[in-house]
Design a protein around this motif. Structure first.
Motif, PDB file in Angstrom:
ATOM      1  N   GLY A  48       0.747  -1.161   0.218  1.00 42.18           N
ATOM      2  CA  GLY A  48      -0.239   0.060  -0.182  1.00 42.18           C
ATOM      3  C   GLY A  48       1.054   1.129   0.080  1.00 42.18           C
ATOM      4  N   GLN A  49       2.175   1.150   0.545  1.00 37.07           N
ATOM      5  CA  GLN A  49       2.982   2.408   0.542  1.00 37.07           C
ATOM      6  C   GLN A  49       3.625   2.557  -0.852  1.00 37.07           C
ATOM      7  N   LEU A  50       4.010   3.706  -0.944  1.00 32.05           N
ATOM      8  CA  LEU A  50       4.820   4.038  -2.305  1.00 32.05           C
ATOM      9  C   LEU A  50       6.450   3.786  -1.832  1.00 32.05           C
ATOM     10  N   CYS A  51       7.015   2.912  -2.738  1.00 34.42           N
ATOM     11  CA  CYS A  51       8.377   2.768  -2.553  1.00 34.42           C
ATOM     12  C   CYS A  51       9.280   4.034  -3.264  1.00 34.42           C
ATOM     13  N   LYS A  52       9.768   4.666  -2.352  1.00 31.44           N
ATOM     14  CA  LYS A  52      10.553   5.989  -2.991  1.00 31.44           C
ATOM     15  C   LYS A  52      11.949   5.883  -3.035  1.00 31.44           C
ATOM     16  N   SER A  53      12.748   4.859  -2.597  1.00 29.23           N
ATOM     17  CA  SER A  53      14.337   4.612  -2.694  1.00 29.23           C
ATOM     18  C   SER A  53      14.511   3.287  -3.004  1.00 29.23           C
ATOM     19  N   ARG A  54      16.080   3.380  -3.578  1.00 27.99           N
ATOM     20  CA  ARG A  54      16.712   2.326  -3.699  1.00 27.99           C
ATOM     21  C   ARG A  54      17.551   1.944  -2.630  1.00 27.99           C
ATOM     22  N   TYR A  55      17.857   0.747  -2.397  1.00 30.29           N
ATOM     23  CA  TYR A  55      18.682   0.380  -0.953  1.00 30.29           C
ATOM     24  C   TYR A  55      19.667  -0.367  -1.435  1.00 30.29           C
ATOM     25  N   PHE A  56      20.920  -0.025  -0.869  1.00 38.94           N
ATOM     26  CA  PHE A  56      22.237  -0.740  -1.037  1.00 38.94           C
ATOM     27  C   PHE A  56      22.287  -1.490   0.603  1.00 38.94           C
ATOM     28  N   ILE A  57      22.215  -2.776   0.423  1.00 41.18           N
ATOM     29  CA  ILE A  57      22.600  -3.147   1.927  1.00 41.18           C
ATOM     30  C   ILE A  57      24.123  -3.694   2.261  1.00 41.18           C
ATOM     31  N   THR A  58      24.558  -2.900   3.304  1.00 42.74           N
ATOM     32  CA  THR A  58      25.853  -3.299   3.784  1.00 42.74           C
ATOM     33  C   THR A  58      26.187  -4.408   4.470  1.00 42.74           C
ATOM     34  N   LYS A  59      24.990  -4.661   5.391  1.00 40.36           N
ATOM     35  CA  LYS A  59      25.299  -5.536   6.236  1.00 40.36           C
ATOM     36  C   LYS A  59      23.661  -6.309   6.413  1.00 40.36           C
ATOM     37  N   GLY A  60      23.693  -7.656   6.615  1.00 42.43           N
ATOM     38  CA  GLY A  60      22.262  -8.129   7.031  1.00 42.43           C
ATOM     39  C   GLY A  60      21.476  -8.918   5.923  1.00 42.43           C
ATOM     40  N   CYS A  61      20.310  -9.060   6.151  1.00 41.46           N
ATOM     41  CA  CYS A  61      19.493  -9.747   5.210  1.00 41.46           C
ATOM     42  C   CYS A  61      18.152  -9.248   5.154  1.00 41.46           C
ATOM     43  N   ILE A  62      17.622  -9.210   3.800  1.00 36.94           N
ATOM     44  CA  ILE A  62      16.227  -8.420   3.607  1.00 36.94           C
ATOM     45  C   ILE A  62      15.401  -9.526   2.970  1.00 36.94           C
ATOM     46  N   ARG A  63      13.947  -9.622   2.984  1.00 34.52           N
ATOM     47  CA  ARG A  63      13.374 -10.625   2.306  1.00 34.52           C
ATOM     48  C   ARG A  63      12.167  -9.464   1.739  1.00 34.52           C
ATOM     49  N   LEU A  64      11.993  -9.908   0.313  1.00 31.31           N
ATOM     50  CA  LEU A  64      10.748  -9.228  -0.209  1.00 31.31           C
ATOM     51  C   LEU A  64       9.753 -10.336  -0.445  1.00 31.31           C
ATOM     52  N   TYR A  65       8.456  -9.959   0.050  1.00 29.52           N
ATOM     53  CA  TYR A  65       7.367 -10.835  -0.196  1.00 29.52           C
ATOM     54  C   TYR A  65       6.115 -10.187  -0.244  1.00 29.52           C
ATOM     55  N   TYR A  66       4.957 -10.952  -0.756  1.00 25.95           N
ATOM     56  CA  TYR A  66       3.745 -10.503  -0.943  1.00 25.95           C
ATOM     57  C   TYR A  66       3.037 -11.535  -0.392  1.00 25.95           C
ATOM     58  N   ILE A  67       1.662 -11.017   0.030  1.00 23.63           N
ATOM     59  CA  ILE A  67       0.697 -11.763   0.549  1.00 23.63           C
ATOM     60  C   ILE A  67      -0.220 -12.511  -0.579  1.00 23.63           C
TER      61      ILE A  67
END
Lengths: 191, 191
Positions: free
Chosen positions: A42-61
């Motif tokens: 529902g939110q607007l994505c307004k940025s690109r992100y460079f991960i320097t450390k850690g872990c991110i998941r992209l998912y949908y319902i």
DNA sequence: AAAAAATCTTAATCAAGATTAAGAAATACT
DNA sequence: AGTATTTCTTAATCTTGATTAAGATTTTTT
């Protein structure tokens, strides 16, 4: 600037220290606690992100109310919801940290300015997109050609370290299978 | 230059007539007869192609010796084997015309020169790659969330005209299902 | 250390879609 | 027009992996 990002940029374009500093001036460091969200449906994505450390998941319902993971991002990856960012439409995705994560945020308005001030930014992101697309096509190929079991073994052997970093049910989701089926595969293997 | 390509470029970048002429000087028109190949497994892919008329399919031969179609390209699409082109490795793909087809070839060495002479080429292709990647991610989403039957109906209703242009067994392959199953779906629908 | 939450496993049943094997229909070729 | 090739259909059987429903194990929190 983060040394990993410098190295990453230099892999694809020639860039001077002054230009690195310019690039860096448009970035904003951010930290996320485990389970914190970078973006919700529902939110607007307004940025690109460079991960320097850690872990991110992209998912949908999905339509059965299951979390379907599209992909993960780890150290030295750019992530964003391109559909929302580029088409300026509300996101259908959740972007969430699965570990405490540090990233550099490049807001889209900064990105556009940067492209004007430092045109080789276009080149850099053109090349990144090509690499990203190639990875996405390879994945499609594997999904078409391998059975669930083959897909799982291929993934684990290609990403042995990563497989330890996230729960098994998330790997199952990424591969488009149920956690029960992954358990079954693992039980077979052990014989 | 081909008016469709001019329009296509202008959609994403501002470009003067002189620049259009420059861009055009790097393109080479080609025609393909139905069933002719642009690329075969084992060859190095050295160009990007803009289709001005016709239809192209990209497929590979899987481990069961089936042709697995990755995607089609039609009028006003750029196609290539990015993996082979960018990584300079032999292609695993076949790129073949399914109709008599006209295209404009942009050889990679020309592309690189063009990027220097006309830097906005980078921007143009960066944007194209983003669009292409978004389409590829949407497709992954559908494959995860829809049943075979839903996938087929979604595809046909989204691409009614295209569905008439290629044999049904190719659509089946694109969607990752057997032609027999597509026949079954169609038989059900007709009741 | 105990309780709560998150994750993983097992096993029985079920369903979607593949496989196999014809044969029918449509298109292209001589 | 007649033959060959390509494409599509039908139906029976089989397989992969989903679903359901417990329960076990591990991790986190209090």
């Amino acid at each position: 600037m983060n040394p990993n990002l410098i190295e990453y940029i230099k892999r694809y374009v020639n860039i001077s220290q002054t230009e690195i500093d310019l690039f860096n001036s448009y970035l904003k460091p951010r930290t996320l606690k485990k389970k914190e969200f970078l973006l919700k449906e529902g939110q607007l994505c307004k940025s690109r992100y460079f991960i320097t450390k850690g872990c991110i998941r992209l998912y949908y319902i999905d339509n059965k109310a299951n979390e379907q993971i599209l992909h993960f991002g780890i150290d030295n990856w750019w992530i964003t919801d391109y559909e929302s960012l580029i088409n300026k439409i509300p996101s259908k995705l959740y972007i969430q940290a699965t570990e405490n994560t540090e990233l550099l945020e490049l807001a889209q308005e900064n990105f556009e300015e940067l492209c004007i001030e430092l045109p080789k930014t276009e080149r850099f992101f053109r090349i990144i997109m090509e690499k990203t697309y190639i990875a996405s096509q390879k994945r499609l190929e594997y999904m078409f050609s391998l059975t669930g079991e083959e897909l799982y073994h291929k993934f684990i052997s290609s990403n042995p370290e990563f497989a330890q970093r996230v729960p098994q049910y998330m790997i199952a989701s990424l591969l488009g299978m149920t956690p029960e089926f992954v358990s079954k595969i693992r039980a077979n293997k052990k014989q």
